[in-house]
Write a protein that holds these residues in place. Structure first.
Motif, PDB file in Angstrom:
ATOM      1  N   GLN A 176      20.912  17.314 -50.203  1.00 49.93           N
ATOM      2  CA  GLN A 176      20.274  16.184 -49.537  1.00 49.93           C
ATOM      3  C   GLN A 176      20.101  15.060 -50.549  1.00 49.93           C
ATOM      4  N   LEU A 177      20.577  13.854 -50.186  1.00 53.53           N
ATOM      5  CA  LEU A 177      20.351  12.677 -51.017  1.00 53.53           C
ATOM      6  C   LEU A 177      18.873  12.303 -50.956  1.00 53.53           C
ATOM      7  N   LEU A 178      18.288  12.019 -52.107  1.00 50.79           N
ATOM      8  CA  LEU A 178      16.856  11.722 -52.209  1.00 50.79           C
ATOM      9  C   LEU A 178      16.629  10.209 -52.291  1.00 50.79           C
ATOM     10  N   PRO A 179      15.401   9.771 -51.995  1.00 56.17           N
ATOM     11  CA  PRO A 179      15.130   8.328 -51.975  1.00 56.17           C
ATOM     12  C   PRO A 179      15.164   7.674 -53.354  1.00 56.17           C
ATOM     13  N   GLU A 180      14.844   8.435 -54.398  1.00 51.49           N
ATOM     14  CA  GLU A 180      14.683   7.810 -55.703  1.00 51.49           C
ATOM     15  C   GLU A 180      15.769   8.230 -56.685  1.00 51.49           C
ATOM     16  N   HIS A 181      16.125   7.305 -57.573  1.00 50.18           N
ATOM     17  CA  HIS A 181      17.022   7.555 -58.706  1.00 50.18           C
ATOM     18  C   HIS A 181      18.437   7.952 -58.293  1.00 50.18           C
ATOM     19  N   ASP A 182      18.813   7.762 -57.030  1.00 52.30           N
ATOM     20  CA  ASP A 182      20.172   8.085 -56.584  1.00 52.30           C
ATOM     21  C   ASP A 182      20.544   9.517 -56.962  1.00 52.30           C
ATOM     22  N   ARG A 183      19.616  10.438 -56.695  1.00 52.70           N
ATOM     23  CA  ARG A 183      19.845  11.847 -57.036  1.00 52.70           C
ATOM     24  C   ARG A 183      19.885  12.706 -55.774  1.00 52.70           C
ATOM     25  N   VAL A 198      20.950  16.830 -59.074  1.00 54.07           N
ATOM     26  CA  VAL A 198      22.147  16.244 -59.690  1.00 54.07           C
ATOM     27  C   VAL A 198      22.220  14.774 -59.264  1.00 54.07           C
ATOM     28  N   PRO A 199      22.852  13.895 -60.060  1.00 60.39           N
ATOM     29  CA  PRO A 199      23.365  14.128 -61.402  1.00 60.39           C
ATOM     30  C   PRO A 199      22.252  14.543 -62.376  1.00 60.39           C
ATOM     31  N   LYS A 200      22.646  15.253 -63.427  1.00 57.47           N
ATOM     32  CA  LYS A 200      21.690  15.729 -64.421  1.00 57.47           C
ATOM     33  C   LYS A 200      21.229  14.578 -65.317  1.00 57.47           C
ATOM     34  N   MET A 201      19.915  14.537 -65.582  1.00 58.22           N
ATOM     35  CA  MET A 201      19.366  13.534 -66.497  1.00 58.22           C
ATOM     36  C   MET A 201      19.593  13.931 -67.956  1.00 58.22           C
ATOM     37  N   SER A 202      19.677  15.242 -68.187  1.00 53.92           N
ATOM     38  CA  SER A 202      19.921  15.726 -69.548  1.00 53.92           C
ATOM     39  C   SER A 202      20.686  17.043 -69.468  1.00 53.92           C
TER      40      SER A 202
END
Length: 564
Positions: A176-183, A198-202
């Motif tokens: 599921q696409l989330l509202p914040e940070h295009d994650r 995902v995408p991974k921040m680190s």
């Protein structure tokens, strides 16, 4: 494609002087009579089983299968590493001498092969805000892989595999696409009781336990909670449904906010039970605050094990609807015209729901289903109970396990796939591998409705917004009508899903607020429409905007909703 120029001031002044104002009224979605639609056969051979399908904003459809099913129906001249594929026995049997993913171009009705590096069997996906398909998991070499497909208009784009990996195996997971940070959140998988982002921040970002997945897991029935249904509520929390249970989940704090009542009746709704689910249209009339989910079909209790004795139990006929916002939660149950599993549920531009594909008996899995469901059902959520379902025109092609369907911008529904075998198998079986591509054409796309159909739909983003419409802002829509508009004109925005295994991940339809509607004697109509208020209501990305005039939809144009 939509033109995004600023609407000239002079033309707006002429419109204001010559046109009269019409008000935009919510359309109820009811259609009288027995209008059953039509079927078209588009291709005799797509080459690849459409186990997974997704429509891109370049009006192409990505289709792909697993990579380890041996030869597909699309032979390559050379392997992806450049080595020639010859006619010797080894090459004819070599999986790498065949395509396992294709891009279908809607306008030319042709496919071209795409390259997959690792196995995508029973994987998941979601579009990011720039229209790139983020695709996750699979089997074997692909179980922790992250892939990207950035669509293009020149036929030269292809799959790209990320160097970063998922932290857990994700086979039969949901996205599921989330509202914040295009994650994107990735939930579950076979013997995986966690979620991750995902995408991974680190590089060391891991996964999070979700006890709900342990609680809903049935080890004797193949899980019955795989490919869980995910719906983003307009309050920003995540609705998760698995097996027969559901929760509202705060994924940022790893906290269950609500545990909803269990859906009535026995059986299972999730893989291999394999029913389907939608979030019903979100409406500006209640500020998008009422969120209602619907779950239909599935397999009977014990159906998965029964197939081992060659017994195929009748599937579930029931559907449940529940409002997940507010404080009162109850499943309101009703029955489809017949039992159904392995079924896809798609929201049409009218706000009605199409239930298509699948079987009447058995369960998900290899050769586990019988009695193909050849007739689609239409569900009108705003009708009175008992008058919501109708039966549409039958297809002649069975769409069993590993089939899928997507809504197209021209109003048709693309239907492909079906392969209950671990190899491409075309003879001496009840349900052969299916490579024919069809379109179901809803009744309202017929020529007799053209005088009511809005045409030449054009979207103007405004002077400062060349890339899209920001949340809560106005944008202009112009279109032509041969006749005076209906009293009932609607503007709907549809998020194209990633579809596989009876789930349309990220699918949602919004009924947008129309602030004014002005029409000239020439038939040109100018509307001012308001974008959704936030990313909780509509995660940023590309949506199909459709003008619905008295129940007759236009062709859809792409609009992009984005953050400030």
């Amino acid at each position: 494609m939509a033109h995004h120029n600023h609407f000239p001031f002079v033309i707006k002044s002429m419109i204001a002087a010559l046109f009269f104002i019409l008000h935009c009224i919510m359309f109820s979605g009811t259609v009288a009579g027995s209008r059953k639609g039509q079927w078209q056969q588009l291709l005799n051979n797509t080459g690849v089983v459409a186990m997974h399908m997704a429509l891109t904003h370049h009006n192409t459809v990505i289709m792909f299968d697993q990579t380890e099913a041996g030869p597909s129906g699309y032979r390559l001249r050379t392997r992806h590493n450049g080595n020639r594929c010859t006619d010797n026995r080894d090459d004819v049997a070599d999986s790498s001498c065949y395509a396992h993913s294709v891009e279908y171009d809607i306008s030319s009705n042709k496919v071209r092969p795409l390259r997959l590096y690792t196995d995508t069997w029973c994987s998941s996906g979601s579009f990011l805000s720039n229209g790139t398909l983020l695709q996750t998991g699979g089997y074997g070499s692909g179980t922790r892989r992250i892939r990207y497909y950035r669509p293009c208009g020149n036929g030269k784009c292809n799959w790209r595999q990320s160097e970063r990996s998922l932290s857990k195996d994700r086979w039969y997971a949901s996205n599921q696409l989330l509202p914040e940070h295009d994650r994107v959140i990735v939930v579950g998988g076979r013997r995986t009781f966690t979620y991750e982002f995902v995408p991974k921040m680190s590089s060391n970002e891991g996964s999070h336990e979700l006890s709900f997945l342990h609680q809903t897991y049935d080890p004797n029935e193949g899980g019955n909670n795989l490919y869980p249904f995910l719906h983003l509520s307009s309050d920003g929390n995540l609705f998760i449904f698995a097996n027969r249970n559901s929760i509202l989940f705060d994924y940022e704090r790893n906290r269950v906010i609500k545990t909803f009542p269990r859906i009535p009746g026995d059986g299972s709704r999730n893989y291999p039970g394999s029913g389907s689910s939608v979030i019903l249209p979100l409406d500006h009339a209640n500020r998008f605050e009422k969120v209602e989910v619907m779950v239909c079909g599935g397999a009977a209790s014990g159906a998965y094990r029964a197939t081992r004795q060659n017994r195929f139990l009748k599937g579930l006929s029931s559907c449940g609807r529940m409002v997940i916002t507010g404080n009162r939660h109850k499943w309101n149950m009703e029955n489809m015209p017949g039992p159904r599993l392995l079924n896809d549920m798609l929201i049409l531009p009218t706000g009605n729901v199409l239930i298509i594909n699948g079987a009447k008996r058995g369960s998900g899995g290899w050769n586990n289903a019988r009695n193909a469901s050849l007739r689609p059902y239409l569900y009108k959520p705003n009708n009175k109970l008992g008058k919501r379902f109708s039966v549409l025109k039958s297809t002649k092609i069975a769409r069993m396990y590993h089939s899928s369907a997507v809504l197209l911008p021209d109003g048709r529904v693309l239907v492909g796939g079906g392969n209950p075998h671990d190899r491409y198998t075309f003879s001496n079986v009840a349900y052969p591998t299916e490579l024919r591509l069809q379109a179901f054409v809803p009744h309202y796309m017929r020529r007799k409705y053209h005088t009511h159909r809005p045409t030449n739909v054009t979207i103007q983003y405004g002077q400062n917004n060349y890339n899209g419409v920001r949340y809560g802002e106005e944008f202009n829509v112009t279109f032509l009508l041969e006749r005076k508009p209906s009293d009932v004109v609607e503007f709907t925005a549809y998020s194209p899903p990633f579809t596989t295994h009876s789930i349309s991940m990220n699918q949602r339809l919004l009924k947008l607020r129309c602030k004014s509607l002005v029409r000239a004697q020439s038939g040109l109509v100018h509307a001012v429409v308001e974008a959704p208020p936030s990313a909780n209501v509509a995660p940023s990305g590309y949506y199909m905007l459709t003008v619905v005039n008295g129940g007759t939809p236009s062709m859809s144009e792409w609009v992009r909703f984005m953050h400030h």
